[in-house]
Design an enzyme around this catalytic site. Structure first.
Site, PDB file in Angstrom:
ATOM      1  CG  ASN A  13       1.410  -7.302   5.354  1.00 28.76           C
ATOM      2  OD1 ASN A  13       2.181  -8.115   5.836  1.00 28.76           O
ATOM      3  ND2 ASN A  13       0.128  -7.558   5.171  1.00 28.76           N
ATOM      4  CG  HIS A  68       0.449   3.940   4.247  1.00 20.32           C
ATOM      5  ND1 HIS A  68       0.429   2.975   5.228  1.00 20.32           N
ATOM      6  CD2 HIS A  68      -0.623   3.697   3.455  1.00 20.32           C
ATOM      7  CE1 HIS A  68      -0.618   2.173   5.031  1.00 20.32           C
ATOM      8  NE2 HIS A  68      -1.265   2.593   3.973  1.00 20.32           N
ATOM      9  CB  ALA A 112      -0.928  -0.001   1.211  1.00 19.82           C
TER      10      ALA A 112
END
Length: 268
Positions: free
Chosen positions: A189, A219, A123
């Site tokens: 992850n 993120h 992602a």
């Protein structure tokens, strides 16, 4: 354009596996068969998909690539056997690599089978730049993952914080990428992918935040090297079937497999 003859075996028929398969079928990318050792999900009644019930059936089907999207347990119990049989595996549950014993087992299996393990970027973007910067010598890598409280439901955070009553952001974890990936296997992850391509699991610093003021999964990467500084900020829609992961993770999985398809065509 239909890529006839290309076979993709998918381990796991959860939210990411379903999103991944649906996306590939819309592009007519070969044949897809699922291996899911749980009781048959309704999803697998779709006649467009094949079903594999064991490693032996997977081997006999002879896929061009195997895709793992079933979680850490599958990485431990199924993926090593697949690698030893000589099949390349695209790894979705990158966080499993935080365990040194699992990393060693997977590497040994790949060597024995002459196969490749391909972790997805997932992602987050900037992984290529981070890998390039590592060649000049990284001195610092930090990752901050910020998600709405419901994205942390069912995780260790739910045991430590009342996620339903949060009115301001709350740091639910601060530590190394290794600690984050092992404590939050379904949510970290990205931290693992950054660690693999950067300073490693023990030197990559991670902060995870539950923030009731946001809707998207956010993120942030900061890296410093002799070649300069890297800053990446992304805000991703959560997966339609699983708010704990970003939709982009399934798309990253799709793109990684598509690259394998195109690579096979180019080689042919």
């Amino acid at each position: 354009m239909k890529h006839t003859g290309f076979r993709i075996a998918v381990i796991g028929a959860g939210a990411i596996g379903q999103t991944f398969a649906e996306s590939l079928l819309q592009g007519s990318i070969g044949e897809i068969a699922f291996m899911d050792l749980r009781e048959k999900p309704d999803f697998l009644s779709d006649e467009r998909y094949g079903r594999l019930t064991s490693i032996h059936e997977l081997v006999a089907w002879r896929p061009n690539v195997v895709v793992e999207c079933a979680g850490h347990n599958a990485v431990t119990t199924i993926v090593p056997s697949v690698l030893r049989e000589g099949f390349d595996v695209v790894l979705s549950s990158v966080g499993a690599l935080a365990n040194p014993k699992i990393r060693t087992a997977l590497c040994s299996s790949a060597v024995a089978g002459g196969s490749q393990l391909v972790p997805i970027a997932g992602a987050v973007g900037g992984i290529d730049a981070l890998s390039a910067a590592a060649r000049s010598g990284l001195t610092e890598v930090m990752y901050t993952g910020r998600k709405p409280p419901r994205a942390w439901s069912g995780t260790a955070a739910a045991q430590e914080v009342n996620l339903d009553t949060l009115t301001s952001q709350k740091v639910i974890f601060a530590g190394t990428a290794q600690e984050a990936a092992l404590k939050y296997p379904a949510n970290a992850n990205v931290a693992a992918a950054i660690a693999i391509h950067g300073l490693g699991f023990e030197k990559t610093r991670v902060t995870l935040i539950a923030d009731p003021a946001i809707r998207l999964n956010c993120h942030e990467i900061y890296a410093k090297s002799r070649s300069g500084e890297l800053r990446v900020n992304m805000s991703n829609e959560p997966s339609p079937g699983n708010p704990r992961t970003s939709w982009l993770a399934a798309l990253s999985l799709q793109q990684t497999v598509l690259n394998k398809v195109l690579g096979a065509q180019w080689a042919a």
